[in-house]
Design an enzyme around this catalytic site. Structure first.
Site, PDB file in Angstrom:
ATOM      1  N   ARG A 236       0.605  -1.118   0.000  1.00 16.09           N
ATOM      2  CA  ARG A 236      -0.076  -0.112   0.063  1.00 16.09           C
ATOM      3  C   ARG A 236       0.711   1.425   0.072  1.00 16.09           C
ATOM      4  O   ARG A 236       0.277   2.482  -0.043  1.00 16.09           O
ATOM      5  CB  ARG A 236      -1.015   0.037   1.403  1.00 16.09           C
ATOM      6  CG  ARG A 236      -2.029   1.022   1.100  1.00 16.09           C
ATOM      7  CD  ARG A 236      -3.362   0.850   1.635  1.00 16.09           C
ATOM      8  NE  ARG A 236      -3.360   0.859   3.274  1.00 16.09           N
ATOM      9  CZ  ARG A 236      -4.179   1.271   3.959  1.00 16.09           C
ATOM     10  NH1 ARG A 236      -5.454   1.594   3.622  1.00 16.09           N
ATOM     11  NH2 ARG A 236      -4.069   0.989   5.089  1.00 16.09           N
ATOM     12  N   ASP A 237       2.136   1.108   0.042  1.00 18.59           N
ATOM     13  CA  ASP A 237       2.959   2.406   0.017  1.00 18.59           C
ATOM     14  C   ASP A 237       4.277   2.053  -0.618  1.00 18.59           C
ATOM     15  O   ASP A 237       5.440   2.412  -0.188  1.00 18.59           O
ATOM     16  CB  ASP A 237       3.035   3.032   1.581  1.00 18.59           C
ATOM     17  CG  ASP A 237       3.460   4.469   1.316  1.00 18.59           C
ATOM     18  OD1 ASP A 237       3.544   5.091   0.124  1.00 18.59           O
ATOM     19  OD2 ASP A 237       4.286   4.954   2.358  1.00 18.59           O
ATOM     20  N   VAL A 238       4.179   1.406  -1.721  1.00 16.06           N
ATOM     21  CA  VAL A 238       5.536   1.146  -2.731  1.00 16.06           C
ATOM     22  C   VAL A 238       5.789   2.561  -3.538  1.00 16.06           C
ATOM     23  O   VAL A 238       5.261   3.357  -3.851  1.00 16.06           O
ATOM     24  CB  VAL A 238       5.188   0.259  -3.767  1.00 16.06           C
ATOM     25  CG1 VAL A 238       6.268  -0.139  -4.688  1.00 16.06           C
ATOM     26  CG2 VAL A 238       4.607  -1.097  -2.985  1.00 16.06           C
TER      27      VAL A 238
END
Length: 532
Positions: free
Chosen positions: A309-311
């Protein structure tokens, strides 16, 4: 006699479940650290503020002080929408031990079935270990049957027989088939659902043994639930520091900064120069492949699917060998095994956010695919994901990259540090990024497909690099020294020995020829490793 059998059963369960006590980690500040005699370490907690999320929420009974978590009761013999699973032990090596209901089948003196309990348990967030659990059946006319399902719906079944003519045949603390049988679960699998029960094996339905054994029992000695991430390209979490007002997480030290810093500047590299390392195409390709491999693992190979969710390039660290280490799982979500998407508040970083997720709040694995596409575009162009210093049409890298690819302008937006001799592999990488950045999630590839394609490109690139290996004379020239010289100090006289010891001590930079341009440090390190 019946009481004796029941006592044996209860003693067996208690002994198995409580003989593996271990030292526990610690909970968040100002959060209860225990429920009864069970330590509750973070990410578990007894309130929403004390746990990572609802997945790790442990309820603590105020009357019995027994910790438990809840599961939906779709396939369980219960009148409630949920059933409680008592927690016996939690450890952060990925193991959660809980109490499990006992299956039974009971008959009256005429052989009529009067009561039967057959648990059928489906776990939403965790998997059941096949290697750390055993299935046990107790009785003198009992067939224990165990059935399990993995996340793909594949069925595994096993069982054992417990038989005896009278109670004197049984031996205390033994479970070899006389009054008690014990078997391992099918090995090498992670189970999402289990079903187990006991049946009579004779035609008289326990009538011949009813006087001392009217019931048969089946149970799992302990339920071990796995919830850990273990991958060579994921930053390892060593522990916690609670001596400050804010919780500090202690990770392994990764010395070479982030991909973002090396692509966009603002990092002091290993050589104390106020500039970032210029990443070669081969290094960028390897970083992309390693990052894609981590995401593919999280989506499909981990015990329970996880969406990062936060690449982004700031969350990809580089170690001494410029190996990628994915970090920051603070926004990650565990995906229930029977779900393909999660409805959630939008969270992430502008410039990397999946537009479909942004508009629908439906988080899927393809959201990570989009974010990875942005990172790959960064590696190809050297441009930030979002920058208001660029003209309006170029501010958002994802849209600018997509429009440039459609117009056939890839060469115009490539990072100048990428050698165009690699243009065929670069084009293949760019096409992968373009597919990852498609607006509709269903049109994007999976991370497993992306990882495999990048691996294929890297193999070709490494083959080309291998054909250009340095000669022995060129290897000598790495450090500008003769193979043997008595003019040097004794420890330095033999170049082979001196070079080898310097590599082991991590002193390559101290012995390199001063005339060599340090901007090519990746190639130099690779050549040095070949020489070693």
């Amino acid at each position: 006699m019946t009481l004796h059998i029941k006592q044996f059963l209860l003693i067996a369960v208690v002994a198995v479940l409580y003989t593996k006590a271990s030292t526990q980690p610690i909970s968040l500040p100002n959060c209860p650290s225990k429920c009864g005699c069970v330590t509750i370490p973070y990410p578990f907690g007894t309130t929403k503020d004390c746990s990572l999320d609802n997945t790790f929420l442990i309820n603590c009974s105020q009357t019995s002080h027994v910790p438990f978590f809840q599961e939906e009761a779709d396939n369980y013999d219960s009148d409630s929408d949920y059933y409680n699973i008592s927690v016996l032990n939690i450890s952060l090596d990925g193991v959660l031990r809980v109490a499990w209901p006992i299956s039974s089948d009971c008959y009256d003196e005429k052989g009529k079935l009067v009561n039967e309990t057959t648990p059928d348990i489906t776990l939403t967030y965790f998997d059941i270990s096949s290697s750390q659990n055993k299935f046990i059946a107790v009785g003198c006319d009992t067939l224990g049957i165990f059935t399990a399902f993995d996340s793909g719906g594949k069925v595994y079944a096993t069982g054992c027989v417990a038989y005896c003519n009278n109670l004197n045949d049984t031996e205390a603390n033994k479970c070899s088939g006389i009054g008690c049988c014990e078997i391992s679960m099918p090995q090498g699998h992670l189970f999402a659902e289990v079903n187990y029960g006991s049946k009579n094996i004779s035609d008289d339905n326990h009538k011949s043994v009813h006087g001392f054994n009217p019931c048969g029992y089946a149970f799992i000695n302990e339920l071990v639930i796995l919830s850990q991430i273990n991958h060579r390209n994921v930053v390892k979490l060593f522990g916690f520091c609670l001596e400050t007002e804010v919780l500090l997480l202690v990770y392994e030290f990764i010395p070479n900064g982030t991909v973002h810093e090396h692509l966009h500047g603002s990092v002091t590299d290993l050589h104390d120069k106020n500039q970032s390392i210029k990443l070669t195409w081969k290094t960028r390709l390897r970083i992309a492949k390693e990052t894609a491999g981590v995401l593919a693992y999280l989506h499909s190979a981990a015990s329970t699917p996880i969406i990062h969710r936060d690449v982004k390039s700031r969350n990809i660290l580089l170690d001494r060998n410029l190996t990628a280490k994915v970090s920051d799982f603070g926004a990650s979500r565990i995906v229930p095994l029977d779900h393909s998407q999660i409805n959630t508040l939008v969270q992430g970083t502008l410039g990397y956010l999946d537009p479909e997720y942004l508009h629908t709040s439906q988080l899927t694995e393809k959201s990570d695919v989009y974010s990875f596409g942005v990172v790959l575009a960064e590696l190809l162009t050297g441009k930030k994901a979002l920058s208001f210093d660029r003209p309006e049409v170029e501010r958002n890298l994802a849209s600018y990259f997509g429009s440039s690819m459609k117009e056939g302008r890839l060469l115009h937006i490539l990072d100048q540090n990428i050698d165009e001799a690699n243009i065929e592999q670069v084009k293949e990488g760019a096409h992968i990024a373009e597919r990852c950045l498609r607006v509709k999630g269903e049109d994007r590839p999976t991370m497993k497909e992306v990882a495999m394609e990048l691996e294929g490109i890297l193999v070709i690139e490494e083959h080309r690099w291998g054909s250009d290996n340095l000669s022995s004379e060129e290897t000598e020239n790495l450090i500008g020294m003769k193979a043997l010289s008595f003019d040097r100090p004794e420890v330095d006289r033999n170049l082979a020995a001196y070079f080898g010891s310097s590599m082991k001590a991590g002193r390559l930079l101290h012995i390199l020829d001063k005339s060599i341009d340090m901007a090519n440090i990746e190639q130099l390190e690779e050549a040095a490793q070949i020489a070693e």
